[in-house]
Design a protein around this motif. Structure first.
Motif, PDB file in Angstrom:
ATOM      1  N   HIS A   1      -1.691   7.471  -7.431  1.00 14.91           N
ATOM      2  CA  HIS A   1      -1.298   6.328  -8.542  1.00 14.91           C
ATOM      3  C   HIS A   1      -2.164   5.196  -8.765  1.00 14.91           C
ATOM      4  N   PHE A   2      -2.919   4.942  -7.716  1.00 18.18           N
ATOM      5  CA  PHE A   2      -3.976   3.932  -7.868  1.00 18.18           C
ATOM      6  C   PHE A   2      -5.404   4.232  -8.302  1.00 18.18           C
ATOM      7  N   ALA A   3      -5.378   5.230  -8.623  1.00 21.05           N
ATOM      8  CA  ALA A   3      -6.815   6.093  -8.942  1.00 21.05           C
ATOM      9  C   ALA A   3      -6.418   6.320 -10.409  1.00 21.05           C
ATOM     10  N   GLY A   4      -5.490   5.953 -11.097  1.00 20.27           N
ATOM     11  CA  GLY A   4      -5.327   6.174 -12.387  1.00 20.27           C
ATOM     12  C   GLY A   4      -4.319   7.312 -12.835  1.00 20.27           C
ATOM     13  N   LYS A   5      -3.813   7.829 -11.672  1.00 23.53           N
ATOM     14  CA  LYS A   5      -2.757   9.009 -12.274  1.00 23.53           C
ATOM     15  C   LYS A   5      -1.201   8.530 -11.725  1.00 23.53           C
ATOM     16  N   PRO A   6      -0.423   7.596 -12.357  1.00 25.21           N
ATOM     17  CA  PRO A   6       0.748   6.895 -12.062  1.00 25.21           C
ATOM     18  C   PRO A   6       1.670   7.817 -11.617  1.00 25.21           C
ATOM     19  N   GLN A   7       2.380   7.420 -10.441  1.00 28.37           N
ATOM     20  CA  GLN A   7       3.289   8.342  -9.936  1.00 28.37           C
ATOM     21  C   GLN A   7       4.774   7.597 -10.360  1.00 28.37           C
ATOM     22  N   THR A   8       5.288   7.990 -11.463  1.00 28.16           N
ATOM     23  CA  THR A   8       6.351   7.293 -11.993  1.00 28.16           C
ATOM     24  C   THR A   8       7.871   7.792 -11.115  1.00 28.16           C
ATOM     25  N   ASP A   9       7.756   8.921 -10.667  1.00 23.29           N
ATOM     26  CA  ASP A   9       8.751   9.217  -9.838  1.00 23.29           C
ATOM     27  C   ASP A   9       9.123   8.449  -8.524  1.00 23.29           C
ATOM     28  N   ASN A  10       8.088   8.137  -8.049  1.00 17.05           N
ATOM     29  CA  ASN A  10       8.029   7.480  -6.612  1.00 17.05           C
ATOM     30  C   ASN A  10       6.636   6.648  -6.568  1.00 17.05           C
ATOM     31  N   PRO A  11       6.824   5.543  -7.323  1.00 21.48           N
ATOM     32  CA  PRO A  11       5.592   4.709  -7.129  1.00 21.48           C
ATOM     33  C   PRO A  11       5.285   3.967  -5.914  1.00 21.48           C
ATOM     34  N   PRO A  12       4.187   3.728  -5.468  1.00 23.15           N
ATOM     35  CA  PRO A  12       3.931   2.916  -4.229  1.00 23.15           C
ATOM     36  C   PRO A  12       4.633   1.615  -4.227  1.00 23.15           C
ATOM     37  N   LEU A  13       4.870   1.416  -2.876  1.00 19.13           N
ATOM     38  CA  LEU A  13       5.609  -0.111  -2.711  1.00 19.13           C
ATOM     39  C   LEU A  13       4.491  -0.887  -2.099  1.00 19.13           C
ATOM     40  N   PHE A  14       4.444  -2.181  -2.378  1.00 20.73           N
ATOM     41  CA  PHE A  14       3.904  -3.438  -1.669  1.00 20.73           C
ATOM     42  C   PHE A  14       4.688  -4.033  -0.748  1.00 20.73           C
ATOM     43  N   GLU A  15       4.207  -4.560   0.469  1.00 20.60           N
ATOM     44  CA  GLU A  15       4.739  -5.499   1.230  1.00 20.60           C
ATOM     45  C   GLU A  15       3.603  -6.715   1.149  1.00 20.60           C
ATOM     46  N   ARG A  16       3.644  -7.663   1.941  1.00 18.69           N
ATOM     47  CA  ARG A  16       2.928  -8.910   2.136  1.00 18.69           C
ATOM     48  C   ARG A  16       2.306  -8.915   3.524  1.00 18.69           C
ATOM     49  N   LEU A  17       0.829  -9.325   3.225  1.00 16.11           N
ATOM     50  CA  LEU A  17       0.428  -9.798   4.896  1.00 16.11           C
ATOM     51  C   LEU A  17      -0.650 -10.904   4.209  1.00 16.11           C
ATOM     52  N   HIS A  18      -0.302 -12.062   4.849  1.00 14.53           N
ATOM     53  CA  HIS A  18      -1.102 -13.275   4.863  1.00 14.53           C
ATOM     54  C   HIS A  18      -1.132 -13.483   3.073  1.00 14.53           C
ATOM     55  N   ASP A  19      -0.039 -13.566   2.448  1.00 15.65           N
ATOM     56  CA  ASP A  19       0.082 -13.781   1.004  1.00 15.65           C
ATOM     57  C   ASP A  19      -0.567 -13.007   0.156  1.00 15.65           C
ATOM     58  N   LEU A  20      -0.969 -11.629   0.550  1.00 18.13           N
ATOM     59  CA  LEU A  20      -1.474 -10.789  -0.352  1.00 18.13           C
ATOM     60  C   LEU A  20      -0.749  -9.376  -0.280  1.00 18.13           C
ATOM     61  N   PRO A  21      -0.757  -8.656  -1.615  1.00 16.29           N
ATOM     62  CA  PRO A  21       0.034  -7.403  -1.377  1.00 16.29           C
ATOM     63  C   PRO A  21      -0.815  -6.329  -0.694  1.00 16.29           C
ATOM     64  N   VAL A  22      -0.284  -5.537   0.095  1.00 18.56           N
ATOM     65  CA  VAL A  22      -0.681  -4.492   0.869  1.00 18.56           C
ATOM     66  C   VAL A  22       0.142  -3.312   0.762  1.00 18.56           C
ATOM     67  N   VAL A  23      -0.145  -2.073   0.730  1.00 15.78           N
ATOM     68  CA  VAL A  23       0.673  -0.742   0.632  1.00 15.78           C
ATOM     69  C   VAL A  23       1.553  -0.716   1.907  1.00 15.78           C
TER      70      VAL A  23
END
Length: 166
Positions: free
Chosen positions: A72-94
């Motif tokens: 997904h983050f290498a330019g091949k979007p996964q539209t069916d099941n996109p990755p989710l972010f959560e927060r760590l020290h106010d930054l997005p992490v996978v």
């Protein structure tokens, strides 16, 4: 350089309230004291400008179940099941990554057509189950296999103490 086996990470940052992320394998520990990590980002990558603008970045070390996230983050979007972010020290992490860390940018060094960004680790979170890593070698994804390190199967030249196992 594809003959060097690496782990797979997602570099992420946030700028003006928007999360930005890219897949990479040019990541390493730089120092234990102070805790520093390095990523190498091409000058042409959108992430290059984002890290400079945000002055911080996060790293998510992917586990072997996160191949779709890497794509997904290498330019091949996964539209069916996109990755989710959560927060760590106010930054997005996978979400679900083997290891997540957040950094403050402390140095950047020109390195040909890339920049080495050095981040001072501000926060770190490890997955409690210690999942196996997603690997990259020879232009393909791979994963660890269980090794048979019994005395009979130790490759020639490896030290062995003569006891069962290592």
């Amino acid at each position: 350089m594809g003959e060097f086996t690496t782990g797979v990470v997602v570099i992420s940052t946030e700028f003006e309230g928007q999360a930005h992320a890219m897949t990479a394998n040019a990541f390493m520990s730089g120092s234990l004291e102070p805790p520093l990590v390095l990523v190498s980002v091409a000058h042409t990558a959108r992430m290059h400008a984002r890290i400079r603008q945000a002055q911080c970045f996060a790293i998510s070390i992917l586990c072997n179940t996160q191949l779709n996230c890497s794509n997904h983050f290498a330019g091949k979007p996964q539209t069916d099941n996109p990755p989710l972010f959560e927060r760590l020290h106010d930054l997005p992490v996978v979400a679900g990554a083997s290891l997540q860390l957040a950094t403050a940018l402390v140095h950047d060094y020109d390195c040909g057509d890339h920049t080495l960004f050095v981040g001072h680790v501000q926060a770190l979170r490890a997955h409690p189950d210690k999942p196996r890593p997603l690997l990259f070698h020879g232009g393909k994804y791979n994963q660890l296999a269980a090794a048979d390190w019994s005395a009979e199967n130790v490759p020639t030249g490896f030290w062995h103490d003569g006891h069962e196992g290592w």
